[in-house]
Design a protein around this motif. Sequence first.
Motif, PDB file in Angstrom:
ATOM      1  N   MET A  30       0.867  -1.189   0.000  1.00 35.82           N
ATOM      2  CA  MET A  30       0.000   0.000   0.000  1.00 35.82           C
ATOM      3  C   MET A  30       0.898   1.232   0.000  1.00 35.82           C
ATOM      4  SD  MET A  30      -3.072   1.141   2.596  1.00 35.82           S
ATOM      5  CE  MET A  30      -2.017   1.298   4.028  1.00 35.82           C
ATOM      6  N   PHE A  31       0.637   2.144  -0.937  1.00 35.96           N
ATOM      7  CA  PHE A  31       1.457   3.338  -1.129  1.00 35.96           C
ATOM      8  C   PHE A  31       0.554   4.558  -1.019  1.00 35.96           C
ATOM      9  CE2 PHE A  31       3.671   6.515  -3.699  1.00 35.96           C
ATOM     10  CZ  PHE A  31       4.998   6.364  -3.285  1.00 35.96           C
ATOM     11  N   ILE A  32       0.799   5.418   0.010  1.00 38.43           N
ATOM     12  CA  ILE A  32      -0.038   6.596   0.251  1.00 38.43           C
ATOM     13  C   ILE A  32       0.821   7.852   0.052  1.00 38.43           C
ATOM     14  CG2 ILE A  32      -1.578   7.751   1.865  1.00 38.43           C
ATOM     15  CD1 ILE A  32      -1.811   5.136   3.386  1.00 38.43           C
ATOM     16  N   PRO A  33       0.676   8.582  -1.065  1.00 31.66           N
ATOM     17  CA  PRO A  33       1.465   9.807  -1.277  1.00 31.66           C
ATOM     18  C   PRO A  33       1.122  10.869  -0.241  1.00 31.66           C
ATOM     19  CG  PRO A  33       0.474   9.034  -3.323  1.00 31.66           C
ATOM     20  CD  PRO A  33      -0.160   8.255  -2.219  1.00 31.66           C
ATOM     21  N   TYR A  34       2.127  11.520   0.295  1.00 30.59           N
ATOM     22  CA  TYR A  34       1.896  12.577   1.284  1.00 30.59           C
ATOM     23  C   TYR A  34       1.200  13.789   0.653  1.00 30.59           C
ATOM     24  CZ  TYR A  34       4.666  10.279   4.917  1.00 30.59           C
ATOM     25  OH  TYR A  34       5.108   9.414   5.866  1.00 30.59           O
ATOM     26  N   GLU A  35       1.364  13.982  -0.663  1.00 31.22           N
ATOM     27  CA  GLU A  35       0.740  15.131  -1.306  1.00 31.22           C
ATOM     28  C   GLU A  35      -0.774  14.965  -1.441  1.00 31.22           C
ATOM     29  OE1 GLU A  35       1.321  13.798  -5.983  1.00 31.22           O
ATOM     30  OE2 GLU A  35       2.674  15.289  -5.098  1.00 31.22           O
ATOM     31  N   ASP A  36      -1.242  13.720  -1.251  1.00 33.53           N
ATOM     32  CA  ASP A  36      -2.680  13.457  -1.323  1.00 33.53           C
ATOM     33  C   ASP A  36      -3.049  12.452  -0.235  1.00 33.53           C
ATOM     34  OD1 ASP A  36      -5.285  13.396  -2.072  1.00 33.53           O
ATOM     35  OD2 ASP A  36      -4.981  12.221  -3.907  1.00 33.53           O
ATOM     36  N   ILE A  37      -2.844  12.883   1.011  1.00 36.07           N
ATOM     37  CA  ILE A  37      -3.030  11.998   2.152  1.00 36.07           C
ATOM     38  C   ILE A  37      -4.498  11.655   2.385  1.00 36.07           C
ATOM     39  CG2 ILE A  37      -3.333  13.765   3.927  1.00 36.07           C
ATOM     40  CD1 ILE A  37      -1.055  10.645   4.141  1.00 36.07           C
ATOM     41  N   SER A  38      -5.418  12.337   1.698  1.00 37.47           N
ATOM     42  CA  SER A  38      -6.852  12.086   1.891  1.00 37.47           C
ATOM     43  C   SER A  38      -7.252  10.675   1.468  1.00 37.47           C
ATOM     44  CB  SER A  38      -7.672  13.108   1.109  1.00 37.47           C
ATOM     45  OG  SER A  38      -7.403  13.003  -0.283  1.00 37.47           O
ATOM     46  N   GLY A  39      -6.497  10.085   0.548  1.00 34.68           N
ATOM     47  CA  GLY A  39      -6.769   8.696   0.181  1.00 34.68           C
ATOM     48  C   GLY A  39      -7.283   8.491  -1.214  1.00 34.68           C
ATOM     49  N   SER A  40      -7.488   9.539  -2.005  1.00 34.46           N
ATOM     50  CA  SER A  40      -8.025   9.358  -3.350  1.00 34.46           C
ATOM     51  C   SER A  40      -6.989   8.759  -4.299  1.00 34.46           C
ATOM     52  CB  SER A  40      -8.512  10.704  -3.899  1.00 34.46           C
ATOM     53  OG  SER A  40      -7.441  11.631  -3.967  1.00 34.46           O
ATOM     54  N   ARG A  41      -5.711   8.829  -3.954  1.00 39.71           N
ATOM     55  CA  ARG A  41      -4.650   8.293  -4.826  1.00 39.71           C
ATOM     56  C   ARG A  41      -3.837   7.203  -4.129  1.00 39.71           C
ATOM     57  NH1 ARG A  41      -0.689  11.135  -5.976  1.00 39.71           N
ATOM     58  NH2 ARG A  41      -0.066   9.850  -7.737  1.00 39.71           N
ATOM     59  N   ILE A  42      -4.435   6.466  -3.228  1.00 38.09           N
ATOM     60  CA  ILE A  42      -3.730   5.357  -2.581  1.00 38.09           C
ATOM     61  C   ILE A  42      -3.584   4.203  -3.570  1.00 38.09           C
ATOM     62  CG2 ILE A  42      -3.797   3.667  -0.717  1.00 38.09           C
ATOM     63  CD1 ILE A  42      -5.304   5.627   0.960  1.00 38.09           C
ATOM     64  N   ASP A  43      -2.367   3.685  -3.716  1.00 40.45           N
ATOM     65  CA  ASP A  43      -2.094   2.544  -4.594  1.00 40.45           C
ATOM     66  C   ASP A  43      -2.109   1.252  -3.772  1.00 40.45           C
ATOM     67  OD1 ASP A  43      -1.758   4.414  -6.568  1.00 40.45           O
ATOM     68  OD2 ASP A  43       0.438   4.385  -6.480  1.00 40.45           O
TER      69      ASP A  43
END
Length: 333
Positions: free
Chosen positions: A271-284
């Motif tokens: 699971m990869f969560i970008p800090y620039e979009d921590i809301s979760g819409s771009r979690i891989d």
Amino acid sequence: MKTCLATIILILSFCSVNLYAQEIDTVPFNTKGMDIKLKRSPLPSRQGPLNFEPVNIKPLVVNAKVNYWKTKTNIGINVNQAQFSDNWKGGGTNSVAVGGTVNYKAEYNKNNYSYVSEVILQYGKVKNKDQLQKKTNDRIYWDNKASFQLSKSWFFFGSLNFESQFDNGYSYSRNGDGQEVATLISKFMGPGYITESIGFEYKPVNYFSTRIGTGTARQTLVLDTTLYRTNSKNFGVEPGKKFRNELAFQIVSSFDKDIFKNTNLKARYNMFIPYEDISGSRIDHRLDIALTAKINRYMNTSITGVILYDKDTDAKVQASQALSLGFAFTFPR
């Protein structure tokens, strides 16, 4: 006469005494609990002095080295073939499929320090009659992890891994004449991923672990800048550019165990969560599963599957599955 009679009585008496004495001698006598001491011999005894002399013993040298490395290599080859005569009424298409996998793992353990390097190489192709050849599998994965033990189940780790593919990837369609047409959509280093991560690892048992990468960076590379023409998302890289860097929070869980006799289950979730979009819409999310059953020393059957959700490649969940029967070799055996 009286004298003879007295003599006979005396002889009989003597014999009876001897018989009685013999009977008495054979009667067992319990000596338990009795303090019986043997009488010391009155004869004098003298013991001479004991002389000790030093003896030089050469030290025994054992020519042995401790090997802190453990390595294991698995090689699998799968071949599938089907052929039909021209008048075969059941229907079917002549086909040939070939696939191969190489799994290599090296592990170093000494005191509280450990290092693990794992390489996974997969490639396969299928060719059906009157159709273009197609890939059935294609992956390059190399993971390196160094860790230091903090407690019984917790480690501090740093990792570096690389992922890409060997061959060009195509999407297939048919033109107005019904001919099959291939369109290039991916290739080696298009994309390629390099991920660096530091954090903490929880490993309660040998077959399960979870990495919590609080400091993770991932570089996405698309070296062919023309791929955006057939892949509008361009794997998250801005069209015309070759590189994109992301900082993220990452969780990687691994499971590898023989769940039955000669049957191994291997799974890996990322699971990869970008800090620039921590809301979760771009979690891989990516889940790899492989179930392998050993038939004999050189043959096995396996079923593998991948579930992937990455909005930089597609807005929907992607999935692949493969079932294979083939030859397998393991070193060392």
